[in-house]
Design a protein around this motif. Structure first.
Motif, PDB file in Angstrom:
ATOM      1  N   VAL A   1       0.697  -1.528   0.815  1.00  0.00           N
ATOM      2  CA  VAL A   1       0.879  -0.423   1.755  1.00  0.00           C
ATOM      3  C   VAL A   1       1.698  -0.905   2.945  1.00  0.00           C
ATOM      4  N   GLU A   2       2.211   0.072   3.653  1.00  0.00           N
ATOM      5  CA  GLU A   2       2.843  -0.213   4.927  1.00  0.00           C
ATOM      6  C   GLU A   2       2.270   0.755   5.953  1.00  0.00           C
ATOM      7  N   ARG A   3       2.202   0.294   7.175  1.00  0.00           N
ATOM      8  CA  ARG A   3       1.736   1.135   8.275  1.00  0.00           C
ATOM      9  C   ARG A   3       2.883   1.240   9.265  1.00  0.00           C
ATOM     10  N   VAL A   4       3.147   2.467   9.682  1.00  0.00           N
ATOM     11  CA  VAL A   4       4.217   2.696  10.659  1.00  0.00           C
ATOM     12  C   VAL A   4       3.632   3.460  11.834  1.00  0.00           C
ATOM     13  N   PRO A   5       4.167   3.216  13.021  1.00  0.00           N
ATOM     14  CA  PRO A   5       3.662   3.941  14.187  1.00  0.00           C
ATOM     15  C   PRO A   5       3.882   5.442  14.035  1.00  0.00           C
TER      16      PRO A   5
END
Length: 135
Positions: free
Chosen positions: A78-82
């Motif tokens: 997964v990736e988390r972005v603001p």
């Protein structure tokens, strides 16, 4: 009456425990766990969801989901972005999508086997009864 209700609740719990054990073993064959696969499913169904939204979708506390999301991030799934304000939005990576697909295939096969004792009509009836119970 109390004994019947307790027996019903215990039977539902036993069925859930059986399903979880079988899914955990099957998902290990594709390099994931039930908790990880369930989180990947939730993220795929809600791209851009916050950790709180995903915690609710996976029946976890916010803290437990944040810990899991950190592990999925380190694994490259997964990736988390603001997002807006302090919100972190979650998305699957290509590796996460592949893991989800492999896991879903294995889970489908496993669940078909686990529910093989019920015909299609019985499955639909059970689903309607459980939906009504939870409404």
């Amino acid at each position: 009456m109390t004994d019947d209700v307790q027996r019903l609740a215990q039977t539902i719990k036993r069925a859930q425990w059986r399903d979880h054990r079988a899914l955990e073993a099957a998902l290990a064959s594709v390099g994931t766990t039930l908790v990880q696969w369930d989180a990947l499913r939730a993220i795929a169904a809600r791209p851009g969801a916050s950790g709180h939204e995903l915690a609710e979708a996976t029946f976890m506390s916010d803290q437990a989901f944040a810990s899991l999301a950190g592990r999925l991030l380190r694994q490259g799934l997964v990736e988390r972005v603001p997002g807006h304000g302090r919100r972190l939005e979650h998305h699957l990576t290509e590796s996460g999508r592949q893991t989800l697909e492999r896991g879903s295939s294995v889970a489908d096969t496993t669940l078909e086997r686990l529910f093989a004792g019920l015909g299609a009509d019985e499955r639909r009836r059970l689903q309607r009864l459980l939906d009504r119970l939870l409404a």
